[in-house]
Each structure stands twice: as structure tokens, then as C-alpha cells.
Scaffold this active site. Structure first.
Site, PDB file in Angstrom:
ATOM      1  N   ASP A  40       0.827  -1.194   0.000  1.00 23.43           N
ATOM      2  CA  ASP A  40       0.000   0.000   0.000  1.00 23.43           C
ATOM      3  C   ASP A  40       0.864   1.247   0.000  1.00 23.43           C
ATOM      4  O   ASP A  40       1.532   1.545   0.988  1.00 23.43           O
ATOM      5  CB  ASP A  40      -0.877  -0.045   1.263  1.00 23.43           C
ATOM      6  CG  ASP A  40      -1.892   1.068   1.301  1.00 23.43           C
ATOM      7  OD1 ASP A  40      -2.628   1.228   0.312  1.00 23.43           O
ATOM      8  OD2 ASP A  40      -1.959   1.784   2.314  1.00 23.43           O
ATOM      9  N   GLY A  98     -12.738   6.654  -6.172  1.00 21.79           N
ATOM     10  CA  GLY A  98     -13.559   7.480  -7.052  1.00 21.79           C
ATOM     11  C   GLY A  98     -14.789   6.774  -7.572  1.00 21.79           C
ATOM     12  O   GLY A  98     -15.473   7.285  -8.466  1.00 21.79           O
ATOM     13  N   GLN A 110      -3.151  14.473   3.094  1.00 22.27           N
ATOM     14  CA  GLN A 110      -3.562  14.233   1.704  1.00 22.27           C
ATOM     15  C   GLN A 110      -4.938  13.588   1.681  1.00 22.27           C
ATOM     16  O   GLN A 110      -5.331  12.950   0.708  1.00 22.27           O
ATOM     17  CB  GLN A 110      -2.545  13.343   0.997  1.00 22.27           C
ATOM     18  CG  GLN A 110      -1.199  14.035   0.815  1.00 22.27           C
ATOM     19  CD  GLN A 110      -0.210  13.191   0.031  1.00 22.27           C
ATOM     20  OE1 GLN A 110      -0.536  12.688  -1.039  1.00 22.27           O
ATOM     21  NE2 GLN A 110       0.986  13.034   0.530  1.00 22.27           N
ATOM     22  N   ARG A 161       1.809   5.062   4.364  1.00 20.34           N
ATOM     23  CA  ARG A 161       1.440   5.022   2.963  1.00 20.34           C
ATOM     24  C   ARG A 161       2.030   6.182   2.174  1.00 20.34           C
ATOM     25  O   ARG A 161       2.125   6.134   0.968  1.00 20.34           O
ATOM     26  CB  ARG A 161      -0.086   5.088   2.939  1.00 20.34           C
ATOM     27  CG  ARG A 161      -0.702   4.939   1.612  1.00 20.34           C
ATOM     28  CD  ARG A 161      -2.205   4.997   1.769  1.00 20.34           C
ATOM     29  NE  ARG A 161      -2.669   5.397   0.519  1.00 20.34           N
ATOM     30  CZ  ARG A 161      -3.253   4.816  -0.474  1.00 20.34           C
ATOM     31  NH1 ARG A 161      -3.552   3.966  -0.402  1.00 20.34           N
ATOM     32  NH2 ARG A 161      -3.584   5.165  -1.614  1.00 20.34           N
ATOM     33  N   CYS A 213      -9.855  11.975  -0.808  1.00 22.76           N
ATOM     34  CA  CYS A 213      -8.477  12.307  -1.191  1.00 22.76           C
ATOM     35  C   CYS A 213      -8.321  13.767  -1.571  1.00 22.76           C
ATOM     36  O   CYS A 213      -9.174  14.312  -2.272  1.00 22.76           O
ATOM     37  CB  CYS A 213      -8.054  11.504  -2.416  1.00 22.76           C
ATOM     38  SG  CYS A 213      -8.170   9.754  -2.193  1.00 22.76           S
ATOM     39  N   GLY A 242      -9.836   9.429   5.224  1.00 20.41           N
ATOM     40  CA  GLY A 242      -8.709   9.079   4.370  1.00 20.41           C
ATOM     41  C   GLY A 242      -7.572   8.572   5.238  1.00 20.41           C
ATOM     42  O   GLY A 242      -7.421   9.000   6.376  1.00 20.41           O
ATOM     43  N   ALA A 272      -4.632   9.233   4.797  1.00 22.57           N
ATOM     44  CA  ALA A 272      -3.657  10.317   4.948  1.00 22.57           C
ATOM     45  C   ALA A 272      -4.318  11.547   5.548  1.00 22.57           C
ATOM     46  O   ALA A 272      -3.822  12.654   5.407  1.00 22.57           O
ATOM     47  CB  ALA A 272      -3.035  10.658   3.609  1.00 22.57           C
ATOM     48  N   GLY A 277      -4.786   4.214  -9.190  1.00 22.78           N
ATOM     49  CA  GLY A 277      -5.464   5.402  -8.676  1.00 22.78           C
ATOM     50  C   GLY A 277      -4.516   6.257  -7.872  1.00 22.78           C
ATOM     51  O   GLY A 277      -3.815   5.754  -6.999  1.00 22.78           O
ATOM     52  N   TYR A 308     -15.948   8.127   8.130  1.00 21.82           N
ATOM     53  CA  TYR A 308     -15.096   7.600   7.070  1.00 21.82           C
ATOM     54  C   TYR A 308     -13.946   8.573   6.911  1.00 21.82           C
ATOM     55  O   TYR A 308     -14.164   9.780   6.824  1.00 21.82           O
ATOM     56  CB  TYR A 308     -15.897   7.497   5.767  1.00 21.82           C
ATOM     57  CG  TYR A 308     -15.086   7.050   4.571  1.00 21.82           C
ATOM     58  CD1 TYR A 308     -14.265   5.921   4.641  1.00 21.82           C
ATOM     59  CD2 TYR A 308     -15.142   7.740   3.360  1.00 21.82           C
ATOM     60  CE1 TYR A 308     -13.533   5.508   3.541  1.00 21.82           C
ATOM     61  CE2 TYR A 308     -14.414   7.324   2.250  1.00 21.82           C
ATOM     62  CZ  TYR A 308     -13.608   6.216   2.347  1.00 21.82           C
ATOM     63  OH  TYR A 308     -12.876   5.792   1.271  1.00 21.82           O
TER      64      TYR A 308
HETATM   65  P1  XMP Z   1     -13.216   5.949  -2.414  1.00 17.66           P
HETATM   66  O1  XMP Z   1     -13.510   6.953  -3.490  1.00 17.66           O
HETATM   67  O2  XMP Z   1     -13.755   4.602  -2.735  1.00 17.66           O
HETATM   68  O3  XMP Z   1     -11.615   5.828  -2.401  1.00 17.66           O
HETATM   69  O4  XMP Z   1     -13.638   6.451  -1.079  1.00 17.66           O
HETATM   70  C1  XMP Z   1     -10.916   4.901  -1.613  1.00 17.66           C
HETATM   71  C2  XMP Z   1      -9.439   4.912  -1.990  1.00 17.66           C
HETATM   72  O5  XMP Z   1      -8.863   6.183  -1.692  1.00 17.66           O
HETATM   73  C3  XMP Z   1      -7.449   6.028  -1.446  1.00 17.66           C
HETATM   74  N1  XMP Z   1      -7.159   6.726  -0.198  1.00 17.66           N
HETATM   75  C4  XMP Z   1      -6.616   7.953  -0.129  1.00 17.66           C
HETATM   76  N2  XMP Z   1      -6.154   8.762  -1.112  1.00 17.66           N
HETATM   77  N3  XMP Z   1      -5.620  10.396   0.506  1.00 17.66           N
HETATM   78  C5  XMP Z   1      -5.620   9.989  -0.784  1.00 17.66           C
HETATM   79  O6  XMP Z   1      -5.167  10.731  -1.665  1.00 17.66           O
HETATM   80  C6  XMP Z   1      -6.072   9.635   1.549  1.00 17.66           C
HETATM   81  O7  XMP Z   1      -6.060  10.047   2.705  1.00 17.66           O
HETATM   82  C7  XMP Z   1      -6.585   8.343   1.210  1.00 17.66           C
HETATM   83  N4  XMP Z   1      -7.076   7.319   1.953  1.00 17.66           N
HETATM   84  C8  XMP Z   1      -7.425   6.352   1.053  1.00 17.66           C
HETATM   85  C9  XMP Z   1      -7.185   4.553  -1.386  1.00 17.66           C
HETATM   86  O8  XMP Z   1      -6.598   4.190  -2.605  1.00 17.66           O
HETATM   87  C10 XMP Z   1      -8.582   3.960  -1.195  1.00 17.66           C
HETATM   88  O9  XMP Z   1      -8.668   2.642  -1.660  1.00 17.66           O
END
Ligand code: XMP
Length: 494
Positions: A255, A347, A420, A408, A312, A394, A396, A305, A392
Site C-alpha cells: 500500500d 472514485g 492528503q 502510505r 483524497c 482518508g 492520509a 489510482g 469515514y
Molecule cells: P473511495 O472513493 O472509494 O476511495 O472512497 C478509496 C481509496 O482512496 C485512497 N485513499 C486515499 N487517497 N488520501 C488519498 O489521496 C487519503 O487520505 C486516502 N485514503 C485512502 C485509497 O486508494 C482507497 O482505496
């Protein structure tokens, strides 16, 4: 009519899922004939193209079990200690539909008071008694409500009150047969024991009605549920890897937000040398050059992605990344030459996005926000303005980085942390056991509209230019979704 995928992605502008649409094909079959079986990695197949993201608000044991039972796979996050992550994997690997494999047990030296404590905490009182009080000890009795309810002295030890006359069955019995025995025994619980008389698992009368068959379940060669786990590219990764592999993990996700690094390449080479039998999903990548490096280092699948996720802000903050549909199309086209499947990660906000990602070459899709609001996601529900929500975030986001997610983003050892990702909340989606079948049904109907019956057929036809696409103007996109109504009832789910 329309354009081939190659023509559509030839321009200078990166596209994402809503920027274009698939033109309809010819229907001469029923949606039930659509088969969504797909390649997860070079060597692993799953029956549904759905993966839950390794995020601490998305995938732990319950999500992974639900994903595997319904035909996809869950990837357990690593925002935890090695032992915690290993235990989550073990819980999935030990799961047996209908069988409780980690029952609460007591020893004959425990007291009636202990039974009441368990009852208060977990709400049940049919407790197996093993000789030494361990979960897999020799079964010598069972304590039920009726053994203790009229007893005034709560200090009595259980050997004085337990039922010793037991109905048990031997390990390996099919669930349906065990259920029959439980029914005719008129008891509340049926212990399953091995040849030494040691407790293996338990089935409960109250659960019988809940048991369903899961013909699409993702299983390993020993019929255990499949599960993935994420690791970082940091040094501790090697210890983590060893623990996960020992626990029986089926696929490991390396990851990283930008996977094209010497850290990742070294780790992939190390994994291929020491654990050649373990399938590796490498990433994240969005360009062909990145793919080339990781495929050469041993990737069995690629996760695509950089920045399209709902939480993100990488593209904004770092100015690096790629529009997701272009990223998926270009990488899938490249990786196909090496027989390496790609995962469209981030996305994806509804069934249509899943269908489009598959149509432009992804073999599977990975979701965070779509699954984070289900009851199987970690965390408790809460209310805001009367709406039932789950948190929910991120990996990052500042919050998650503090809990360990910075691995990550290569920023674990930096003093100043630049987020991020963000923290937010998503709407309650109910249970995965209803939500996934709904997504699958929608996808089958989408395939029917496209006139294709399977993912390999879709990929083949797309590569040959037989699946036709067309760009959509902004007003076409607006027209393609709900518009012009004063109010409407939102289908809460995708
Ligand atoms: P969705 O759109 O399904 O995306 O909610 C999940 C994916 O987002 C990535 N991910 C992050 N990307 N900052 C980012 O730029 C973050 O804090 C973060 N957390 C997760 C990851 O690829 C996940 O599967």
C-alpha cells in the site's frame, strides 16, 4: 457509431468515469446469464469484481468476511499492530458459516457469578465448559440458563451445576446435518468436537434461521474464506509480512500512494524471493512507466489510482496524480500484455462507475466510501441532523496518520505532516449482505445493456473496438442524472 476506447482516450485531457458513456449493445440474453467471475491477480480468481479498501474505517474482519461470502474480497488495513492485523486475518480464515469458531467457554472452577457476568455482557448463557477453561480444551459440560437460574448461591462452582449429559457432533459435519441434530435434540447449543473430545466450534439454535448458503463465496483450496491484507513499504513490513503469511493471508497489498519507488521494488523482489507462493497486489500507479517497474519486480496485480478517492486531496495538494478513467484505461491496456490484471481503486460512487471501470479494462474495483456506511464497516453509527451516519476518513487524513496511516505516504518520519486526505462521514447503507447483491444485480443489468455476458468478453470486445464509447458534455452529464425536480426520494444506495 461512437468511438473505440483507444480513440476516446487519445486526447490530451484526462477523463474520469462521468466524462463519457458506453453506447448500448445488442441484448439476446437475460441478466441472470451474466457471469461476473474475474481475475483478482495472476493466479487468483473471485466471482464478483468487488474489493473493500484497506482503510481503518472500511475493512476489518467483519467486512472481510462479508466481502468473501458475497464473492469479493476484503483487504485488512494496517493501521494497527502486527498482532492485531494477524488476529483479524485469523478471524476471517477461521470463519465457518453458521459455526461459532471462537465461542466463549468457562472452566468447571468458574462460578455461577461468572455466568451472569457473561450473560450481562454478551446476552447469552449457553456456555461450554472445558476441562482447563480454554477454547479448545476437552469438553466436559455445558451451562445453560436452567442450570443456574434457581440457584441462590452464586459462588457455587460450575462443576456442581453444569449439564454433563451432552449432545455433541464430530468435526467435519456439514452445517445442514448439524442443524438437523440441533433441532431434534431440543437444546439451545450444539458443540462440535474433534476425535479427542476437544471443543472445535458451536452452533446455536437462535442462529439457524440466519444461515444462508453463499455459493459465490471466495474460498481458498482448504475451503476457508479468502482475505487480503495491506502492508507498507517500511522496514517493519517484513515482520508484518511473515506474521500475515503465517496466519494464512491469500493476497498482500503493498500500500503506497505512489508505488513507483525503490522501496516498493525492493520489497516486491524480497517477497518474490522469500514467499513466491504469495500473490502480491502492487501500487498505487497511474502510468505505464510505473506499471512496467512494478510488473518487472513481480507484481501479480496492480492497484490503479492516485487521488480520485472521495476523501483524497492528493491531486490538489501535491499536484500529482491522474484522472481516474484515463489512468485505468492506459494501465490496463499496458498490463494486459503481461497478463497482469488491474484494480480500479477510488472514485467509484455507484454501480455505473463500477461498470465503466470494468468496460475500460479494470478486472476488479476497490471501494472505500461505498462500503464505509454499512454495518460491517468498523465504527459506530451516529446521527447528524437526523441522518444516521458512520465516520469515514482518508488514510492520509491527519487523524489517520496519527494512528499510523502515514506509512502510505512516506511521511511517517517527517515532523510536519501535510494531510492528503480528509475525515468525514457517510450515510448508513444497511448490511453488506443486502448491499452487495444489489450492486451485483445492477451490474448484471448494466452488462446486459452493453450486450456482453462476462468481464473477459467485455475486455476483449473493448480491445477490439467493438464496445463503443462517447464523451459527454457537462450538460449531457447534468441531463444524465436527476434534474428539474422540486423534490424526489433518493435511493440512498449507489
Ligand atoms: P473511495 O472513493 O472509494 O476511495 O472512497 C478509496 C481509496 O482512496 C485512497 N485513499 C486515499 N487517497 N488520501 C488519498 O489521496 C487519503 O487520505 C486516502 N485514503 C485512502 C485509497 O486508494 C482507497 O482505496
Amino acid at each position: 457509431d461512437g468511438f473505440s476506447a483507444e480513440e476516446m482516450f487519445a486526447g490530451q485531457t484526462g477523463l474520469t468515469y462521468k466524462d463519457f458513456i458506453v453506447l448500448p449493445g445488442f441484448i439476446d440474453f437475460h441478466p441472470s446469464e451474466v457471469d461476473l467471475d474475474t481475475q483478482l491477480t495472476r493466479d487468483l480468481r473471485i466471482k464478483k469484481p468487488l474489493i473493500s479498501s484497506p482503510m481503518d474505517t472500511v475493512t476489518e474482519d467483519r467486512m472481510a468476511i462479508a466481502m468473501a461470502l458475497t464473492g469479493g474480497i476484503g483487504i485488512i488495513h494496517y493501521n494497527n499492530t502486527i498482532e492485531q492485523q494477524r488476529d483479524l486475518i485469523l478471524k476471517v480464515k477461521r470463519f465457518k458459516n453458521g459455526f461459532i469458531t471462537d465461542p466463549i467457554v468457562l472452566s468447571p472452577r468458574n462460578t455461577i457469578e461468572d455466568v451472569y457476568t457473561i450473560k450481562a455482557r454478551f446476552g447469552f448463557s449457553g456456555i461450554p465448559i472445558t476441562e482447563d477453561g480454554t477454547r479448545n480444551g476437552k469438553l466436559i459440560g455445558i451451562v445453560t440458563n436452567r442450570d443456574v437460574d434457581l440457584e441462590k448461591d452464586r459462588t457455587l462452582t460450575l462443576d456442581r451445576v453444569m449439564t454433563k449429559d451432552l449432545v455433541t457432533v464430530r468435526e467435519g459435519i456439514p452445517l445442514a446435518e448439524a442443524n438437523e441434530i440441533l433441532k431434534s435434540s431440543k437444546k439451545g447449543k450444539l458443540p462440535i468436537v474433534n476425535e479427542k473430545g476437544q471443543l472445535v466450534s458451536l452452533i446455536c439454535r437462535t442462529d439457524i434461521k440466519k444461515h444462508r448458503e453463499y455459493p459465490d463465496a471466495s474460498k481458498d483450496s482448504q475451503k476457508r474464506l479468502m482475505v487480503g491484507a495491506a502492508i507498507s513499504t517500511k522496514l517493519e513490513a517484513r515482520d508484518r509480512l511473515e506474521a500475515l503469511i503465517e496466519a494464512g493471508v491469500d493476497v498482500v497489498v503493498v500500500d503506497s500512494a505512489q508505488g513507483n519507488s525503490h522501496y516498493q521494488i525492493e520489497l516486491l523482489q524480497y517477497m518474490k524471493k522469500h514467499y513466491p507462493e504469495v500473490q502480491i497486489i502492487a501500487g498505487n500507479v497511474v502510468t505505464m512507466d510505473q506499471c512496467y517497474n512494478l510488473i518487472k519486480a513481480g507484481a501479480d496485480a496492480l492497484r490503479i489510482g492516485m487521488g480520485p478517492g472521495s476523501i483524497c486531496i492528493t491531486q490538489d495538494t501535491m499536484a500529482v496524480g491522474r484522472a481516474q478513467a484515463t489512468a485505468v484505461y492506459q494501465t490496463a491496456k499496458f498490463a494486459r500484455r503481461y497478463n497482469v490484471p488491474v484494480i480500479a481503486d477510488g472514485g467509484i460512487s455507484n454501480i455505473g462507475d463500477i461498470a465503466v471501470a470494468l468496460a475500460i479494462g479494470a478486472s476488479t474495483t476497490m471501494m472505500g466510501s461505498m462500503f464505509a456506511g454499512t454495518s460491517e464497516a468498523p465504527g459506530e453509527y451516529f446521527y447528524e441532523n437526523g441522518v444516521r451516519l458512520k465516520r469515514y476518513r482518508g488514510m492520509a487524513s491527519l487523524e489517520a496518520m496519527e494512528a499510523g496511516g502515514a506509512k502510505r505516504y512516506f511521511s511517517e518520519d517527517l515532523d510536519i505532516k501535510v494531510a492528503q486526505g480528509v475525515t468525514g462521514a457517510v450515510v448508513d447503507k444497511g448490511s453488506m449482505f443486502q448491499y452487495v447483491p444489489y450492486l451485483v444485480q445492477g451490474l448484471k443489468q448494466s452488462f446486459q445493456d452493453m450486450g456482453v455476458k462476462s468481464i473477459p468478453e467485455l475486455h476483449e470486445q473493448m480491445a477490439q473496438g467493438k464496445v463503443r464509447f462517447e464523451r459527454r458534455s457537462l450538460s449531457a452529464q447534468a441531463q444524465g442524472t436527476v434534474h428539474g425536480l422540486y423534490s424526489y426520494t433518493s435511493p440512498v444506495v449507489g
